[in-house]
Write a protein that holds these residues in place. Sequence first.
Motif, PDB file in Angstrom:
ATOM      1  N   LYS A 221       0.806  -1.213   0.000  1.00 47.23           N
ATOM      2  CA  LYS A 221       0.000   0.000   0.000  1.00 47.23           C
ATOM      3  C   LYS A 221       0.843   1.270   0.000  1.00 47.23           C
ATOM      4  CE  LYS A 221      -3.859  -2.214   2.447  1.00 47.23           C
ATOM      5  NZ  LYS A 221      -4.689  -2.210   3.686  1.00 47.23           N
ATOM      6  N   LEU A 222       1.855   1.296   0.871  1.00 42.93           N
ATOM      7  CA  LEU A 222       2.580   2.547   1.068  1.00 42.93           C
ATOM      8  C   LEU A 222       4.079   2.367   0.860  1.00 42.93           C
ATOM      9  CD1 LEU A 222       0.812   3.831   4.310  1.00 42.93           C
ATOM     10  CD2 LEU A 222       0.329   4.491   1.953  1.00 42.93           C
ATOM     11  N   MET A 223       4.684   3.374   0.272  1.00 39.93           N
ATOM     12  CA  MET A 223       6.137   3.478   0.179  1.00 39.93           C
ATOM     13  C   MET A 223       6.625   4.226   1.414  1.00 39.93           C
ATOM     14  SD  MET A 223       8.201   5.423  -2.848  1.00 39.93           S
ATOM     15  CE  MET A 223      10.007   5.480  -2.897  1.00 39.93           C
ATOM     16  N   ARG A 224       7.692   3.790   2.004  1.00 40.05           N
ATOM     17  CA  ARG A 224       8.102   4.379   3.275  1.00 40.05           C
ATOM     18  C   ARG A 224       8.362   5.881   3.164  1.00 40.05           C
ATOM     19  NH1 ARG A 224      14.316   2.347   4.462  1.00 40.05           N
ATOM     20  NH2 ARG A 224      15.325   3.507   2.794  1.00 40.05           N
ATOM     21  N   VAL A 225       8.119   6.574   4.264  1.00 45.11           N
ATOM     22  CA  VAL A 225       8.326   8.016   4.290  1.00 45.11           C
ATOM     23  C   VAL A 225       9.814   8.350   4.285  1.00 45.11           C
ATOM     24  CG1 VAL A 225       8.290   8.180   6.812  1.00 45.11           C
ATOM     25  CG2 VAL A 225       7.585  10.154   5.435  1.00 45.11           C
ATOM     26  N   GLY A 233      13.842  12.419  12.351  1.00 41.28           N
ATOM     27  CA  GLY A 233      14.046  13.840  12.090  1.00 41.28           C
ATOM     28  C   GLY A 233      12.780  14.559  11.688  1.00 41.28           C
ATOM     29  N   MET A 234      11.925  13.893  10.889  1.00 46.15           N
ATOM     30  CA  MET A 234      10.710  14.544  10.403  1.00 46.15           C
ATOM     31  C   MET A 234       9.655  14.726  11.488  1.00 46.15           C
ATOM     32  SD  MET A 234      10.053  13.076   6.541  1.00 46.15           S
ATOM     33  CE  MET A 234      10.672  11.419   6.758  1.00 46.15           C
ATOM     34  N   PHE A 235       9.583  13.774  12.434  1.00 49.02           N
ATOM     35  CA  PHE A 235       8.454  13.779  13.361  1.00 49.02           C
ATOM     36  C   PHE A 235       8.862  13.932  14.827  1.00 49.02           C
ATOM     37  CE2 PHE A 235       7.126  11.420   9.587  1.00 49.02           C
ATOM     38  CZ  PHE A 235       5.996  12.152   9.239  1.00 49.02           C
ATOM     39  N   ALA A 236      10.137  14.202  15.078  1.00 50.95           N
ATOM     40  CA  ALA A 236      10.619  14.309  16.459  1.00 50.95           C
ATOM     41  C   ALA A 236       9.847  15.353  17.254  1.00 50.95           C
ATOM     42  CB  ALA A 236      12.115  14.629  16.458  1.00 50.95           C
ATOM     43  N   SER A 237       9.602  16.498  16.644  1.00 54.47           N
ATOM     44  CA  SER A 237       8.920  17.569  17.384  1.00 54.47           C
ATOM     45  C   SER A 237       7.482  17.203  17.733  1.00 54.47           C
ATOM     46  CB  SER A 237       8.945  18.866  16.569  1.00 54.47           C
ATOM     47  OG  SER A 237       8.262  18.698  15.329  1.00 54.47           O
ATOM     48  N   GLN A 238       6.875  16.301  16.971  1.00 54.99           N
ATOM     49  CA  GLN A 238       5.504  15.877  17.259  1.00 54.99           C
ATOM     50  C   GLN A 238       5.461  14.795  18.335  1.00 54.99           C
ATOM     51  OE1 GLN A 238       3.212  15.116  13.623  1.00 54.99           O
ATOM     52  NE2 GLN A 238       4.724  16.310  12.458  1.00 54.99           N
ATOM     53  N   TRP A 239       6.622  14.187  18.630  1.00 52.30           N
ATOM     54  CA  TRP A 239       6.682  13.136  19.640  1.00 52.30           C
ATOM     55  C   TRP A 239       7.208  13.626  20.980  1.00 52.30           C
ATOM     56  CZ3 TRP A 239       9.451   9.788  15.473  1.00 52.30           C
ATOM     57  CH2 TRP A 239       8.487   9.144  14.672  1.00 52.30           C
ATOM     58  N   ALA A 240       8.085  14.630  20.938  1.00 50.71           N
ATOM     59  CA  ALA A 240       8.834  14.999  22.141  1.00 50.71           C
ATOM     60  C   ALA A 240       7.938  15.357  23.323  1.00 50.71           C
ATOM     61  CB  ALA A 240       9.780  16.160  21.822  1.00 50.71           C
ATOM     62  N   GLN A 241       6.761  15.901  23.068  1.00 49.97           N
ATOM     63  CA  GLN A 241       5.865  16.331  24.155  1.00 49.97           C
ATOM     64  C   GLN A 241       4.984  15.205  24.685  1.00 49.97           C
ATOM     65  OE1 GLN A 241       6.255  19.468  25.275  1.00 49.97           O
ATOM     66  NE2 GLN A 241       7.843  19.647  23.684  1.00 49.97           N
ATOM     67  N   HIS A 242       4.949  14.071  23.991  1.00 46.41           N
ATOM     68  CA  HIS A 242       3.944  13.062  24.325  1.00 46.41           C
ATOM     69  C   HIS A 242       4.520  11.690  24.664  1.00 46.41           C
ATOM     70  CE1 HIS A 242       1.001  15.921  22.874  1.00 46.41           C
ATOM     71  NE2 HIS A 242       1.668  16.010  21.714  1.00 46.41           N
ATOM     72  N   VAL A 243       5.828  11.501  24.488  1.00 40.28           N
ATOM     73  CA  VAL A 243       6.411  10.187  24.711  1.00 40.28           C
ATOM     74  C   VAL A 243       7.873  10.355  25.100  1.00 40.28           C
ATOM     75  CG1 VAL A 243       7.165   9.838  22.315  1.00 40.28           C
ATOM     76  CG2 VAL A 243       6.512   7.866  23.701  1.00 40.28           C
ATOM     77  N   GLU A 356      -0.572   8.269  12.211  1.00 42.10           N
ATOM     78  CA  GLU A 356      -1.340   8.529  11.001  1.00 42.10           C
ATOM     79  C   GLU A 356      -0.632   9.542  10.103  1.00 42.10           C
ATOM     80  OE1 GLU A 356      -5.136   9.692  12.464  1.00 42.10           O
ATOM     81  OE2 GLU A 356      -5.738   7.646  13.016  1.00 42.10           O
ATOM     82  N   ARG A 357       0.089  10.481  10.730  1.00 42.68           N
ATOM     83  CA  ARG A 357       0.827  11.471   9.949  1.00 42.68           C
ATOM     84  C   ARG A 357       1.948  10.808   9.148  1.00 42.68           C
ATOM     85  NH1 ARG A 357       1.390  16.912  10.843  1.00 42.68           N
ATOM     86  NH2 ARG A 357      -0.815  16.744  11.394  1.00 42.68           N
ATOM     87  N   ILE A 358       2.593   9.792   9.732  1.00 45.46           N
ATOM     88  CA  ILE A 358       3.619   9.056   8.990  1.00 45.46           C
ATOM     89  C   ILE A 358       3.001   8.446   7.736  1.00 45.46           C
ATOM     90  CG2 ILE A 358       5.172   7.074   9.016  1.00 45.46           C
ATOM     91  CD1 ILE A 358       5.592   7.529  11.990  1.00 45.46           C
ATOM     92  N   ALA A 359       1.887   7.727   7.905  1.00 46.34           N
ATOM     93  CA  ALA A 359       1.226   7.089   6.762  1.00 46.34           C
ATOM     94  C   ALA A 359       0.760   8.119   5.740  1.00 46.34           C
ATOM     95  CB  ALA A 359       0.047   6.254   7.249  1.00 46.34           C
ATOM     96  N   GLU A 360       0.292   9.261   6.226  1.00 41.89           N
ATOM     97  CA  GLU A 360      -0.182  10.321   5.330  1.00 41.89           C
ATOM     98  C   GLU A 360       0.938  10.823   4.421  1.00 41.89           C
ATOM     99  OE1 GLU A 360      -1.799  14.944   5.719  1.00 41.89           O
ATOM    100  OE2 GLU A 360      -1.849  13.609   7.461  1.00 41.89           O
ATOM    101  N   ASN A 361       2.163  10.788   4.928  1.00 43.37           N
ATOM    102  CA  ASN A 361       3.295  11.291   4.164  1.00 43.37           C
ATOM    103  C   ASN A 361       3.968  10.225   3.308  1.00 43.37           C
ATOM    104  OD1 ASN A 361       4.320  14.295   4.836  1.00 43.37           O
ATOM    105  ND2 ASN A 361       3.180  13.467   6.572  1.00 43.37           N
ATOM    106  N   CYS A 362       3.421   9.025   3.321  1.00 41.55           N
ATOM    107  CA  CYS A 362       3.942   7.960   2.464  1.00 41.55           C
ATOM    108  C   CYS A 362       3.217   7.978   1.123  1.00 41.55           C
ATOM    109  CB  CYS A 362       3.748   6.595   3.128  1.00 41.55           C
ATOM    110  SG  CYS A 362       4.709   6.354   4.630  1.00 41.55           S
ATOM    111  N   GLU A 363       3.954   7.890   0.054  1.00 40.29           N
ATOM    112  CA  GLU A 363       3.341   7.835  -1.272  1.00 40.29           C
ATOM    113  C   GLU A 363       2.799   6.430  -1.543  1.00 40.29           C
ATOM    114  OE1 GLU A 363       5.570  10.080  -4.420  1.00 40.29           O
ATOM    115  OE2 GLU A 363       7.125   9.981  -2.885  1.00 40.29           O
ATOM    116  N   PRO A 364       1.811   6.319  -2.425  1.00 44.67           N
ATOM    117  CA  PRO A 364       1.303   4.993  -2.767  1.00 44.67           C
ATOM    118  C   PRO A 364       2.402   4.119  -3.367  1.00 44.67           C
ATOM    119  CG  PRO A 364      -0.179   6.703  -3.569  1.00 44.67           C
ATOM    120  CD  PRO A 364       1.062   7.398  -3.106  1.00 44.67           C
TER     121      PRO A 364
END
Length: 496
Positions: A221-225, A233-243, A356-364
């Motif tokens: 389904k998805l090609m890796r981001v 590097g892409m999602f660190a700022s979205q994780w740092a506050q929650h995990v 979900e943001r990771i999957a959203e940024n993966c191309e088909p």
Amino acid sequence: MSDQATPKPEKIRCDACPVLCYIADGKSGACDRYANHGGELVRLDPLTIIENSIESGVKAVPFMKDNDGNDWDGDLVQSNRPFITAVGAGTTYPDYKPAPFIVSQTVDDAEMVTIVTEGIFSYCGVKVKIDTDRHIGHERDIVRCQGEPVGHVMTSEYGSKMLSLGGVEHLTGGTKKEGRVTCDTLLKLCNGEAVELTVDDGATVVVQAGKAPIVNGNPEKLMRVGCGSATIGMFASQWAQHVDEVIVVDDHITGVLSEHQAGKMLNVPPTGIKINGRRSTPGRYFQVAEPGTGWGGTDVDDPLTILKPADDKVAWQGLRLLMVSTTGEQYAYFELDENLEPKPEPLPEALQQSVERIAENCEPSVCSVLFMGGAGGSLRAGVTENPVKLTNSVKDSLTHVSCGGANAYVWPGGGITVMADVLDMPTNSFGYVPTPALVAPIEFTMRLSDYVALGGHADHVKPIEDVISPDVRRVGQIDPEADPTAKHNYRWKKGS
């Protein structure tokens, strides 16, 4: 009534390829491209003409204006005029004949000429790009179709596996069955059909241009981001506050948030979480598991298997740990208990959004098929009596090379080695001859003055108006009165 039996129509001999079929009236040759029509050789597929226009929705890339005020994309093969492709054109075999169609037309007061032919390619193959992290085989592993070797696994590219299929070694260098299966595999792939391939000690993959690959029966389904490190590097700022810790599992580079430079810049403290593998730079690990079809292209089904015991001097009870793959398709959330053992817990909503943001940024995930072939003597001799001048003209960018109207990439170095995306070409552009070899369209477009300068077959140039015709196209053939066993004593009948 006469007692004499009606004479049986004689077969005619086709010269479109080295097979030299004898064809009965109403029948086609082995390639299904040429037939005997009332004693005359005819081409079954029509000459294909591309007639796109800016008004019909084809938008050129803005670059500059032509004399009509339209945007020009810098290409000799412009989309706002009819373009004669080589699809259905016929061949130059046995090499010394001019190309089947040498067509002229005026473009912005410049007299242009396009030489089209269907080349018989023994030196050809396809490069297949398969967008997946799944392990399908190691580099250099043999790829088979119907049990016959047809190619090998190439160097992987970012997020994709690569195959090289075909080539003269498989077409002519092995058994007859290997050559036939290889030719059939190439033909189907180039014409947009699905083909099932198996890799020695690897996976079974169904490949079709423009479609998602099917690996071991499972559609991708998805090609890796990105790799594990890039995902950190892409999602660190979205994780740092929650995990407290994130591990992105990847067969190539697994990322660890607290050790990664992105985590340090966001003041993520050390966690004492340790993983298997060979440490490269901070937060980047190689070889955390074996290649496979599990998480991030590894053989991992349970992500905890890549963890070492946590460092009890650093880790703490209640530490929050997210483990996720490079496509976001696999993920798990854990918290450390009093023994510093990770225990599964429901994924918090904030982390669900990041997954979900990771999957959203993966191309088909799709398969790409690029035809690759070398324009040899027959092709070049069909353009000019001095073939090296055509090669030089291509290298000097005076001649534009296309395949079925699609822009072709011409490799640097000697010769004219071209590569084209089969999805850019008209449907069923490719044929075959049972030598075995592929039959593929190729066009050379240049100014008429440049064509004359390189010693082209100028006396065979026809205006485009004379070529666009619904008439049955009769093809020059071997004179049936000539000795059919002779190799150099053929007389030729000119087609209409």
